[in-house]
Design an enzyme around this catalytic site. Structure first.
Site, mmCIF file in Angstrom:
data_model
loop_
_atom_site.group_PDB
_atom_site.id
_atom_site.type_symbol
_atom_site.label_atom_id
_atom_site.label_comp_id
_atom_site.label_asym_id
_atom_site.label_seq_id
_atom_site.Cartn_x
_atom_site.Cartn_y
_atom_site.Cartn_z
ATOM 1 N N GLU B 101 0.809 -1.228 0.000
ATOM 2 C CA GLU B 101 0.000 0.000 0.000
ATOM 3 C C GLU B 101 0.834 1.266 0.000
ATOM 4 O O GLU B 101 0.522 2.226 -0.703
ATOM 5 C CB GLU B 101 -0.937 0.020 1.212
ATOM 6 C CG GLU B 101 -2.220 -0.759 1.030
ATOM 7 C CD GLU B 101 -2.022 -2.254 1.178
ATOM 8 O OE1 GLU B 101 -0.892 -2.685 1.455
ATOM 9 O OE2 GLU B 101 -3.001 -2.984 1.012
ATOM 10 N N HIS B 170 -9.528 -5.260 11.316
ATOM 11 C CA HIS B 170 -10.209 -5.107 10.021
ATOM 12 C C HIS B 170 -11.540 -4.397 10.150
ATOM 13 O O HIS B 170 -12.365 -4.498 9.259
ATOM 14 C CB HIS B 170 -10.446 -6.486 9.385
ATOM 15 C CG HIS B 170 -9.188 -7.130 8.885
ATOM 16 N ND1 HIS B 170 -8.296 -7.755 9.701
ATOM 17 C CD2 HIS B 170 -8.680 -7.230 7.634
ATOM 18 C CE1 HIS B 170 -7.284 -8.209 8.978
ATOM 19 N NE2 HIS B 170 -7.492 -7.918 7.721
#
Lengths: 427, 378
Positions: B101, B170
């Site tokens: 990322e 998450h």
């Protein structure tokens, strides 16, 4: 009126919660050698069935024979990068062979059972299965102690078992129950076993690598004679933080062993589409590396033994385990849109880690086919019993929502979704 | 009355200027709905299809728009949002990345510096934390630091907030984090129409936009008007939508919580409480005008969000109302938010960790001084 509002708000305060629970340490951990037998006598099974199952293995003397030496050859020689690879001839014993077989059969069964549980919605969220990769955990455990640290990402169920975790803790955690290793609060991706130096269980790809180097940093800081195995996949191998941590580990001679479990696919992306150089054992550049057949438990054992000796003397080393996962990336991924079913069945045919050990056992006449099949049946039975017991474990009590936010909460106030309805004081 | 007007509107279309004037008088803040003479024959569309069609149309309209992220191409998108786009536009414009990322977000921002219009997909915004330096320092602040020479026409999009049973790492909502940064625009669609209109606006916008979707909404269907299906459709950035008119209490929400607020409003109606539900649509810029006008009408406010309450979006909504409309408040502002704990995995605890419809109902009743006294509950 405002006054009654204030009064009623005061009444909403719950009494402070106490951290009264403890991890159930009566489910102890055993050494790798005793693991197979110990599992049979662990208190997760009722005594009667335990007695019969442990006596099954005890009836045949071969299973405890650890004096006869058998020499096996790894499937392929090791390939070294900036280092002299170890020999591909490895000594083992009948006991070790039987232990490898039994333990891998149990791991395989656990993962397959988890697949069914997920499909029946008893496991929620994400579930990443390890079947196919068992040899990496088993071989590693055979080479190290429970004082050496292991840290991995989210494909952690078998690593946990290898570190001495039980099936009950595993299935309970997967189903979000109190008997789970994280009391149901972590889930599939967050298994831990601190007393066996297993530090999880991480959901963010690559994050566990600097963390593992940190464990190694602490081991060196405390002048321990132990190492850390920090595991990651081919998908994580391209993460920048890995190279940052590796650089520091090399600069500071940390006893860190980076283990790349290369199952050739980062979720749905094949290694050649993600890495300019998929020779992960070479990616450390100045850090030596070894390429290992990750489907061969003995190759893994030899490599980890070699790596531990190296790391204690010379700092970091990379082990690339050439392995394969039969399932998709997770239960949400069919695993067949980016690879062919022929490829999957081909690997299963040619390289399955359990089959390799089965062939060795049969070739050396250590057990019969029927006996091995019985061990597999026993594994299935153990798994089924653990699942049944896990289903009996209750879900966490509501106040557990607020436990373990901090180790030391100073009496800080925490809130539920409606801050005027649910409050807690963190101990 | 307004409800009836809206209903007639739907049946006839909005063609007369007099009628348009009337609308403007009743709604002092410009409505998010554009007044075009379309019939409202509606079709159902999932949020997933809405996002996919928006991406498709914007890529067709502007060759500088490209998509970059994990599994966006060959895998057809981790959540199938970019399905079919690789086949249509090719690998130069639908770019699969490694799981890195920080790297690909930086690459995206760099491409935006040079004038391209990247749409960077994060598989979830939890993973965007690896890249947050680029979102904030490289994207948000550059137009300012360069005195307007270098703008950054980039969109960062992906699922935000909790899903179902995905655990602590998450499940976080990042609306408050990105919402606090000047230089960013932060959009939070709820319905399919929101998804289409706001994504198209985001891609066309010359500034960095953080586009927070919701995984559980992807499969939900909403009616979309013919106007919304047009490829030129877009919604204005920075304008909230009044999803449900009311006069007793204002409930602000965004993303999935809008659905919860609407359901709570139905329950409250049965108890004679007429709730006004505001779909924020935009966290930054926050539509303070709409929020304040609503509270000046209802005198009570409940804010709803899935993120943590401390320094949350609701805190800012509350502050803006206290600052601009204090005299109009007849009750303390109520905040419903995610519990102040990392997200637990166990299903029962997870349910306690995120707002439920009954929480919104309870808070609204408290704001209306209609809650049952605690002594009765004990």
């Amino acid at each position: 009126t405002l006054l009654s509002f204030v009064l009623s708000a005061a009444l909403l305060q719950h009494p402070p919660l106490h951290q009264t629970y403890r991890f159930d340490l009566s489910i102890g951990h055993k050494t790798a050698d005793d693991m197979a037998l110990a599992r049979r006598s662990s208190n997760l099974l009722k005594p009667l069935s335990t007695a019969s199952s442990s006596s099954f293995l005890n009836r045949r003397p071969f299973s405890t024979d650890d004096s006869t030496t058998i020499t096996v050859e790894t499937s392929v020689p090791f390939t070294g990068h900036n280092c002299e690879p170890p020999s591909r001839s490895i000594d083992t014993t009948p006991k070790e062979l039987m232990t490898f077989f039994t333990d891998m059969a149990l791991m395989r069964r656990m993962e397959i059972a988890a697949d069914s549980l997920y499909k029946s919605k008893l496991i929620r969220g994400f579930c990443h299965l390890y079947d196919g990769q068992e040899a990496v955990s088993i071989g590693m455990e055979a080479a190290i102690t429970k004082k050496d640290c292991i840290i991995t990402a989210y494909r952690d169920h078998c690593i946990f078992l290898g570190r001495g975790g039980t099936l009950l803790e595993s299935f309970s955690e997967l189903m979000g129950r109190q008997a789970g290793c994280s009391r149901g609060k972590g889930g599939s991706m967050h298994f831990y076993k601190k007393d066996a130096c297993f530090f999880g269980g991480h959901g963010i790809v690559g994050a566990q690598v600097p963390l593992g180097c940190g464990l190694a940093f602490a081991q060196k800081y405390r002048k321990e004679d132990h190492v850390t195995f920090t595991m990651y996949g081919d998908g994580a191998a391209n993460q920048g933080q890995l190279f940052e941590a590796l650089n520091m580990a090399a600069l500071w001679d940390l006893p860190a062993i980076l283990v790349c479990e290369n199952n050739h696919y980062g979720m749905g992306t094949a290694e050649w589409r993600a890495a300019k150089s998929p020779a992960y054992y070479k990616r450390g550049d100045y850090v030596p590396g070894l390429k290992v057949d990750g489907m061969d438990a003995f190759a893994v054992k030899q490599a980890c033994k070699f790596a531990k000796e190296h790391a204690l003397k010379n700092g970091p080393i990379i082990l690339e385990m050439d392995t394969y996962r039969y399932h998709g990336h997770s239960m949400s991924d069919p695993g067949s849109t980016y690879r062919t079913r022929d490829e999957i069945s081909g690997v299963r045919q040619e390289r399955d880690p359990i089959e390799r050990i089965r062939k060795l056992i049969l070739a050396h006449d250590i057990a019969t086919e029927k006996e091995l099949k019985d061990i597999e049946k026993l594994a299935r039975k153990e798994v089924d019993e653990a699942i049944a017991k896990a289903k009996e474990s209750p879900m966490p009590d509501d106040p557990e929502l607020f436990t373990n936010v901090y180790r030391k909460g100073f009496g800080v106030e925490s809130f539920g979704t409606d801050r005027k309805e649910v409050r807690a004081t963190l101990p | 009355m307004w409800g009836i007007m809206k209903h007639k509107l739907g049946a006839r279309g909005l063609s007369t200027p007099v009628f348009g004037d009337y609308m403007q008088r009743l709604r002092p803040i410009a409505s998010a709905i554009r007044f075009r003479p379309y019939s409202s024959a509606t079709k159902q569309m999932t949020v997933r299809d809405a996002l996919n069609s928006a991406l498709d149309e914007e890529m067709a309209a502007d060759s500088d728009v490209f998509i970059m992220g994990e599994e966006v191409g060959e895998y057809q998108g981790a959540y199938k949002i970019s399905k079919g786009l690789l086949d249509k536009y090719g690998p130069d414009r639908v770019v699969d990345t490694p799981i890195t990322e920080a790297g690909f977000t930086g690459i995206g921002v760099g491409a935006a510096y040079h004038g391209l219009k990247p749409v960077i997909e994060f598989m979830t915004f939890n993973f965007a934390m690896q890249a947050i330096d680029h979102i904030i320092n490289s994207a948000a602040k550059t137009n300012y630091m360069s005195a307007g020479k270098i703008n950054v026409p980039i969109v960062f999009r992906g699922p935000n907030g909790p899903a179902a049973g995905v655990g602590a790492q998450h499940s976080q909502c990042y609306g408050a984090w990105y919402g606090s940064v000047p230089g960013l625009k932060v959009l939070v669609p709820y319905s399919s129409e929101d998804a289409r209109g706001l994504l198209k606006a985001a891609i066309r916008d010359p500034d960095p936009v953080v586009f927070l979707e919701n995984e559980l909404l992807y499969g939900e269907s909403f009616p979309v008007s013919a106007e919304a299906l047009d490829s030129s459709f877009s919604l204005p950035i920075g304008k909230a939508k009044i999803e449900r008119e009311g006069k007793d209490v204002t409930i602000t929400a965004f993303s999935k919580m809008v659905g919860y607020a609407l359901k709570a409003a139905e329950i409250l109606e049965k108890d004679g409480i007429n709730a006004e539900v505001i779909n924020l649509r935009s966290i930054r810029p926050l539509d303070r005008a709409t929020i304040n006008a609503s509270v000046r009408k209802t005198n009570r406010l409940v804010t709803v969000e899935e993120g943590f309450s401390q320094h949350g979006v609701g805190a800012e909504v509350c502050a803006t109302v206290v600052e601009d409309s204090f005299g109009y408040l007849d009750a303390p502002v109520e905040r419903i938010a995610g519990a102040d704990v990392p997200t637990p995995y166990a299903a029962n605890l997870e349910r306690l960790a995120f707002p439920q419809i009954e929480d919104v109902v309870r808070a609204a009743k408290r704001a209306c001084f209609r809650s049952v006294p605690m002594a009765a509950n004990a």
